[in-house]
Design a protein around this motif. Sequence first.
Motif, mmCIF file in Angstrom:
data_model
loop_
_atom_site.group_PDB
_atom_site.id
_atom_site.type_symbol
_atom_site.label_atom_id
_atom_site.label_comp_id
_atom_site.label_asym_id
_atom_site.label_seq_id
_atom_site.Cartn_x
_atom_site.Cartn_y
_atom_site.Cartn_z
ATOM 1 N N GLY A 105 0.808 -1.210 0.000
ATOM 2 C CA GLY A 105 0.000 0.000 0.000
ATOM 3 C C GLY A 105 0.840 1.257 0.000
ATOM 4 O O GLY A 105 0.544 2.231 -0.706
ATOM 5 N N SER A 106 1.909 1.263 0.786
ATOM 6 C CA SER A 106 2.747 2.461 0.837
ATOM 7 C C SER A 106 3.522 2.652 -0.462
ATOM 8 O O SER A 106 3.788 3.781 -0.874
ATOM 9 C CB SER A 106 3.704 2.391 2.028
ATOM 10 N N TRP A 107 3.864 1.565 -1.132
ATOM 11 C CA TRP A 107 4.536 1.690 -2.428
ATOM 12 C C TRP A 107 3.561 2.237 -3.473
ATOM 13 O O TRP A 107 3.900 3.115 -4.256
ATOM 14 C CB TRP A 107 5.075 0.333 -2.864
ATOM 15 N N ARG A 108 2.334 1.711 -3.476
ATOM 16 C CA ARG A 108 1.340 2.132 -4.458
ATOM 17 C C ARG A 108 0.981 3.606 -4.292
ATOM 18 O O ARG A 108 0.778 4.313 -5.271
ATOM 19 C CB ARG A 108 0.085 1.277 -4.301
ATOM 20 N N HIS A 109 0.918 4.074 -3.039
ATOM 21 C CA HIS A 109 0.498 5.455 -2.785
ATOM 22 C C HIS A 109 1.683 6.396 -2.571
ATOM 23 O O HIS A 109 1.499 7.528 -2.127
ATOM 24 C CB HIS A 109 -0.444 5.508 -1.581
ATOM 25 N N ARG A 110 2.886 5.925 -2.867
ATOM 26 C CA ARG A 110 4.097 6.759 -2.842
ATOM 27 C C ARG A 110 4.311 7.431 -1.487
ATOM 28 O O ARG A 110 4.494 8.639 -1.394
ATOM 29 C CB ARG A 110 4.052 7.838 -3.932
ATOM 30 N N GLN A 111 4.264 6.633 -0.414
ATOM 31 C CA GLN A 111 4.490 7.145 0.925
ATOM 32 C C GLN A 111 5.792 6.544 1.453
ATOM 33 O O GLN A 111 5.826 5.416 1.934
ATOM 34 C CB GLN A 111 3.320 6.805 1.834
ATOM 35 N N GLY A 112 6.863 7.309 1.349
ATOM 36 C CA GLY A 112 8.189 6.805 1.660
ATOM 37 C C GLY A 112 8.392 6.434 3.115
ATOM 38 O O GLY A 112 8.974 5.388 3.419
ATOM 39 N N LEU A 113 7.923 7.263 4.042
ATOM 40 C CA LEU A 113 8.128 6.981 5.455
ATOM 41 C C LEU A 113 7.358 5.726 5.877
ATOM 42 O O LEU A 113 7.893 4.877 6.609
ATOM 43 C CB LEU A 113 7.699 8.192 6.298
ATOM 44 N N ALA A 114 6.146 5.586 5.419
ATOM 45 C CA ALA A 114 5.360 4.390 5.734
ATOM 46 C C ALA A 114 6.004 3.150 5.116
ATOM 47 O O ALA A 114 6.018 2.070 5.726
ATOM 48 C CB ALA A 114 3.927 4.547 5.237
#
Length: 149
Positions: A105-114
């Motif tokens: 999910g964090s990769w798909r939504h481009r959330q680096g810290l998560a």
Amino acid sequence: MSERPRDWDRELAEIDKAIERTPPGGPPARVPGVAPAPGTPVGPAGPPVVRGRDRAGTWLRTLLAVALGVALPLWPYAHRCGLGLLLYGGAIGVLLFTSLWAMAGSWRHRQGLAHTASTLTLLWGLGLAAMVVLPRIGYAREMLPWMCG
């Protein structure tokens, strides 16, 4: 071969009209009778739009994985062998699955810290799994049994 010669002036005039109709920075307009070049992007390119709901869901999965990773070393029940070991191993499996779910999910939504937090949680879960499995397959100084008794 009785092909009619192409009327280049007419075709170029149609293309010029299509260019004039196209807003600046927008996708190229479709010219009737002219196929788009291969590899031409269909729509505007840019980063995906991340909604607040997607961002919150990604962080919820990540925090769930981190909380489970923190709680597992504090497991209150005996897990040296038998059913307790099976349940503890299942909890480690849930940690690994949750970490992978949060990573996706964090990769798909481009959330680096998560993504970093969920990757570290996955590595932590792999370490916990190694602490359970390796002594039982003969890879440690002390051999531990799978089943009690």
